[in-house]
Design a protein around this motif. Structure first.
Motif, mmCIF file in Angstrom:
data_model
loop_
_atom_site.group_PDB
_atom_site.id
_atom_site.type_symbol
_atom_site.label_atom_id
_atom_site.label_comp_id
_atom_site.label_asym_id
_atom_site.label_seq_id
_atom_site.Cartn_x
_atom_site.Cartn_y
_atom_site.Cartn_z
ATOM 1 N N LEU A 22 37.863 43.944 -19.751
ATOM 2 C CA LEU A 22 36.668 43.980 -18.916
ATOM 3 C C LEU A 22 36.092 42.586 -18.690
ATOM 4 N N ARG A 23 36.129 41.741 -19.747
ATOM 5 C CA ARG A 23 35.522 40.412 -19.557
ATOM 6 C C ARG A 23 36.295 39.598 -18.520
ATOM 7 N N ASP A 24 37.612 39.817 -18.453
ATOM 8 C CA ASP A 24 38.377 39.104 -17.426
ATOM 9 C C ASP A 24 38.103 39.671 -16.031
ATOM 10 N N CYS A 25 37.886 40.989 -15.950
ATOM 11 C CA CYS A 25 37.546 41.600 -14.656
ATOM 12 C C CYS A 25 36.216 41.048 -14.151
ATOM 13 N N VAL A 26 35.235 40.948 -15.054
ATOM 14 C CA VAL A 26 33.925 40.436 -14.658
ATOM 15 C C VAL A 26 34.063 39.002 -14.158
ATOM 16 N N ARG A 27 34.821 38.199 -14.894
ATOM 17 C CA ARG A 27 35.027 36.807 -14.476
ATOM 18 C C ARG A 27 35.693 36.762 -13.101
ATOM 19 N N PHE A 28 36.681 37.621 -12.909
ATOM 20 C CA PHE A 28 37.385 37.653 -11.621
ATOM 21 C C PHE A 28 36.440 38.048 -10.484
ATOM 22 N N LEU A 29 35.656 39.111 -10.702
ATOM 23 C CA LEU A 29 34.804 39.624 -9.631
ATOM 24 C C LEU A 29 33.714 38.629 -9.253
ATOM 25 N N ARG A 30 33.248 37.855 -10.225
ATOM 26 C CA ARG A 30 32.173 36.909 -9.922
ATOM 27 C C ARG A 30 32.689 35.673 -9.222
ATOM 28 N N ASN A 31 34.010 35.483 -9.200
ATOM 29 C CA ASN A 31 34.556 34.295 -8.545
ATOM 30 C C ASN A 31 35.235 34.610 -7.218
ATOM 31 N N LEU A 32 35.025 35.816 -6.713
ATOM 32 C CA LEU A 32 35.557 36.152 -5.390
ATOM 33 C C LEU A 32 34.699 35.482 -4.327
ATOM 34 N N PRO A 33 35.197 35.305 -3.108
ATOM 35 C CA PRO A 33 36.605 35.397 -2.742
ATOM 36 C C PRO A 33 37.303 34.070 -2.961
ATOM 37 N N PRO A 34 38.606 34.096 -3.260
ATOM 38 C CA PRO A 34 39.331 32.842 -3.430
ATOM 39 C C PRO A 34 39.465 32.133 -2.081
ATOM 40 N N ALA A 35 39.151 30.867 -2.072
ATOM 41 C CA ALA A 35 39.185 30.104 -0.825
ATOM 42 C C ALA A 35 40.621 29.973 -0.318
ATOM 43 N N GLY A 36 40.762 29.879 0.978
ATOM 44 C CA GLY A 36 42.064 29.561 1.560
ATOM 45 C C GLY A 36 42.958 30.759 1.767
ATOM 46 N N HIS A 37 42.638 31.913 1.145
ATOM 47 C CA HIS A 37 43.533 33.047 1.283
ATOM 48 C C HIS A 37 43.562 33.601 2.693
ATOM 49 N N VAL A 38 42.404 33.617 3.337
ATOM 50 C CA VAL A 38 42.340 34.226 4.663
ATOM 51 C C VAL A 38 43.239 33.477 5.636
ATOM 52 N N GLN A 39 43.180 32.148 5.538
ATOM 53 C CA GLN A 39 44.016 31.344 6.426
ATOM 54 C C GLN A 39 45.497 31.647 6.201
ATOM 55 N N PHE A 40 45.863 31.799 4.931
ATOM 56 C CA PHE A 40 47.259 32.114 4.646
ATOM 57 C C PHE A 40 47.640 33.484 5.204
ATOM 58 N N LEU A 41 46.756 34.474 4.997
ATOM 59 C CA LEU A 41 47.045 35.816 5.509
ATOM 60 C C LEU A 41 47.250 35.778 7.025
ATOM 61 N N ALA A 42 46.412 34.996 7.695
ATOM 62 C CA ALA A 42 46.545 34.901 9.151
ATOM 63 C C ALA A 42 47.918 34.371 9.531
ATOM 64 N N SER A 43 48.503 33.559 8.637
ATOM 65 C CA SER A 43 49.808 32.976 8.959
ATOM 66 C C SER A 43 50.957 33.943 8.728
ATOM 67 N N VAL A 44 50.739 34.999 7.928
ATOM 68 C CA VAL A 44 51.858 35.917 7.668
ATOM 69 C C VAL A 44 51.702 37.264 8.365
ATOM 70 N N LEU A 45 50.495 37.633 8.785
ATOM 71 C CA LEU A 45 50.345 38.897 9.517
ATOM 72 C C LEU A 45 50.775 38.669 10.968
ATOM 73 N N PRO A 46 51.079 39.764 11.675
ATOM 74 C CA PRO A 46 51.569 39.604 13.060
ATOM 75 C C PRO A 46 50.618 38.751 13.889
ATOM 76 N N SER A 47 51.200 37.948 14.791
ATOM 77 C CA SER A 47 50.389 36.971 15.515
ATOM 78 C C SER A 47 49.405 37.632 16.480
ATOM 79 N N ASP A 48 49.640 38.917 16.841
ATOM 80 C CA ASP A 48 48.688 39.565 17.744
ATOM 81 C C ASP A 48 47.583 40.313 16.985
ATOM 82 N N THR A 49 47.469 40.042 15.663
ATOM 83 C CA THR A 49 46.388 40.674 14.896
ATOM 84 C C THR A 49 45.035 40.187 15.422
#
Lengths: 493, 493
Positions: A38-65
């Motif tokens: 649980l203590r690791d879950c709490v630490r994880f949830l309080r540090n969301l969202p990880p930076a840079g992930h959205v840009q990466f997702l945009a690069s791998v999802l279909p280009s017409d998304t």
């Protein structure tokens, strides 16, 4: 991420949903598990969202998304997420949620894999450590020494942290001491010993005395004085002859020539040779040597110098080392505690139980894989002596079971209801994060460790048996069972 | 850290030392392993020293520890460290070093645990993935889907990365795609399906056509058109009756009432019910449905839609799914690849082989645990057809074996020397880091993956067998064997 796009496209990203994280079977063939992570879950949830992930997702999802989807992802955080949890160190049983996670559908769905990863291994390790502690008994010092065998460096950190929570005394993992406050303990490696040829001269051989204000002593010279000549060959031959005659009751007469220079080293060599390859026997021989020397030289402290062992110790070998009369005091365990070879994964699941306030259920041909629908509360029923009777799951809106009152429940796996009258009732799930805010300080790791031992102490021995234990009962309330039946037979929710 | 203080106090912190990292037995009862983890070791070594550690160590070591020791620790870096390594994706065998690490004794001793942690699990995962690839054959798509079952989040990242290196096609771990370039592939969770009641209205039900410039279509409405009425009960009863008679050769006649509205759904329901619970059979039934519909509606692409399965797949189930005639195209594997339940730890060791230019050897009663002394070179001997004959370890100063010339060597575990005449000789260990500097770019992950498959292709099938394979020979040169013999019998190094 593909599912997130699916929810978003369906206009359902913000639907209120609730998931439960639980396991279907206790690990290692046992009848209990310890909740952890649980203590690791709490630490994880309080540090969301990880930076840079959205840009990466945009690069791998279909280009017409639709770009608006990525805009939505950028706004995500855990401010709408509420978590109820079994406190760390609690006993956990099949189907009882370790976590209840509610919030916007898209967000709480994205939390599935990280939360499973953080809770499953932590709980597996804590349970494994608790089993090893049950085998070793309360007095042996158990040290986790498995970082080098861990499946990844933070796997090692998790292992050190949660093996301590589960009942170990410390770890050789320095980072676990620094980051998590786990007590540290280390030993020597063979390479340290083999790196010395004997010809080395330390730059400063002088050592200050431990207690008094006396003069510094030349340690190397003192050691040499103990062993400066070759032990007497005849004496050694005599000891060997005696040991051949009485291998289980070997004793030495040390002062024929010189105790320090001959008797003791010869006695040691023979005693240790007798115990070759068996840690338990070696420990007994070494203790006997310590006792002999302690008496001979009036050094009472030597008698009780702790003897530490480690060499691929598994559950069976641990039981041997912990048996009555064992002279082993400290046991270092690596692979067996860290990688859990008997079952390297707890196999937790994270299942949707309600969305938009409506209960949801996964129907399947395999009854074990059916989920329990609806937002739920969980209670532990206890007897008048404080021992655990059973856990009960019910719908969140039902009134809690009352101490002293009869309650009709449906045990999992049984076809009939039964009636139980608990002397005490404890709610199991605590509000931990409300709308993204931590509700209070988490207990320290040492407090959770003490709580785990306390919890285990209340469990009947028949459930604590490591092999073929009696299963602990988990039951459903009348109303929850009725909902399950209604949804199973295709009734609309 | 305690050993570091020991070396420092002895004035030996800067003695030149060399360690070897290797394993003693191939994992999973096999006769080969794949070397992996080097890229993580390089990343780790280039980011030393971690800040803040020295201060923490000072807080846990005895308070009378000489402050000059901590000053020494603060100056540490890897500028004196040289690493030779088996390239990632190489075949690795017992006793052949995966890493040779040389540098100041204190520093290279401190590297023991992190390097073991980084290499052992990576190599275990790559080897496990290679075995699963051998079982599945070259054409099935294998996806790693085990992050939720991993022993820690970076264990999951390691697993995704090195299962790809070992022969998988991709992973569902988005971070492995982002950080390591692993191809990504995902599926749906049951919670996605159960989250829909059917009453939801998507905000925008219109979909642009895939290829042409035609008008957008209302997808939900199109789907409803396919299934808008209840399938005919009599037709279904007929299909069930036929299936009862011919369960292994079931076929349907779909156009009695309406293909879309009745024939196809009834056929599907019966065909899928026939395959209940068995992935292989379900895949066959689904393929048959695809073929039928493809022919009926002239949609040739439907016939070859890939069928993906995943459900606790182990080596045995994988063999079944990959058998001749299987219609399964994509296989998702989680727990089995990530946690390596058959052997969750490779058990690598990191042993001192020389210090101050002098060979060192650990003598022990257990011959398997004896180390091979001295700074060494390793060669792979090949036959004229390019297949592997044996690996030879020799002292670094010896001339390398010559192709076409006879060589006398001492196979490990044998008592007699043998003579071998290799057609080709390949040096195994590459200089990777020299005095802290990376010697050149590492191959990409995809290049290492291709190299692994190439390496496996040169190994004789008798060594590639997964059960009871013939062991691959590793031998010592005459000079190395002589050094071992001299040190074993107590001769000074």
């Amino acid at each position: 991420a593909t599912m997130a796009l699916g929810y978003w496209r369906a206009g359902r990203a913000r639907d209120q949903a609730e998931f439960e994280l639980y396991f279907r079977r206790c690990p290692f063939g046992g009848a209990f598990a310890l909740a952890a992570g649980l203590r690791d879950c709490v630490r994880f949830l309080r540090n969301l969202p990880p930076a840079g992930h959205v840009q990466f997702l945009a690069s791998v999802l279909p280009s017409d998304t639709d770009p608006a989807f990525f805009e939505h992802l950028r706004t995500l955080d855990c401010s709408g997420v509420t978590v109820r949890a079994l406190p760390e160190g609690s006993l956990a049983f099949p189907s009882v949620p370790l976590l209840q996670v509610s919030g916007p559908l898209l967000v709480v769905q994205l939390l599935e894999t990280p939360l499973l990863c953080l809770v499953s291994y932590a709980s597996l390790i804590a349970t494994n450590a608790a089993r090893l502690r049950l085998i070793a008994g309360p007095t042996k010092r158990l040290l986790e020494m498995g970082l080098r065998r861990a499946q990844g460096p933070d796997g090692g950190l998790t292992a050190s942290t949660y093996s301590y929570l589960g009942g170990f005394d410390g770890s050789s993992n320095v980072l676990a001491g620094q980051l998590r406050g786990v007590p540290l303990a280390g030993t020597l490696a063979h390479s340290f010993v083999t790196s010395f040829s004997g010809a080395e001269v330390p730059p400063d051989p002088m050592l200050a005395p431990a207690a008094s204000q006396g003069p510094r002593v030349d340690l190397a010279a003192c050691v040499e004085a103990w062993l400066e000549t070759r032990p007497h060959r005849g004496e050694r031959a005599a000891f060997v002859a005696y040991a051949l005659a009485f291998p289980r009751a070997f004793q030495g007469l040390l002062d024929t020539y010189s105790v320090q220079r001959s008797g003791l080293p010869n006695f040691l060599a023979v005693a240790l040779a007798l115990g070759d390859g068996d840690l338990l026997q070696q420990a007994q021989e070494i203790r006997r040597v310590f006792r002999t020397v302690s008496a001979q030289f009036q050094m009472p402290w030597l008698e009780s110098v702790p003897i530490a062992v480690s060499n691929n110790i598994d559950e069976e070998e641990l039981a041997r080392l912990a048996q009555e009369g064992s002279e082993v005091n400290v046991i270092g365990i690596g692979t067996t505690v860290v990688t859990c070879p008997r079952q390297p994964s707890l196999g937790c699941v994270y299942k949707l139980v309600s969305v938009g306030g409506q209960p949801r259920m996964k129907l399947t041909e395999d009854p074990e894989k059916q989920t329990l629908p609806g937002s739920k509360a969980a209670f532990r029923l206890l007897g008048s002596d404080g021992s655990l009777l059973m856990d009960v799951l019910q719908l969140a809106e039902e009134p809690p079971p009352q101490p002293g009152q009869e309650l009709r429940v449906w045990p999992r796996g049984a076809r009939e209801a039964c009636v139980v009258r608990p002397a005490h009732v404890e709610p199991l799930l605590r509000l931990c994060i409300q709308q993204g805010q931590l509700c209070g300080p988490l207990p320290s790791l040492a407090e959770s460790r003490a709580f785990a031992q306390l919890s285990l102490g209340r469990l009947n021995p028949e459930h604590k048996r490591l092999e073929q234990p009696a299963p602990y009962q988990v039951a459903l309330s009348d109303e929850l069972q009725a909902l399950v039946d209604r949804l199973s037979t295709g009734g609309s929710s």
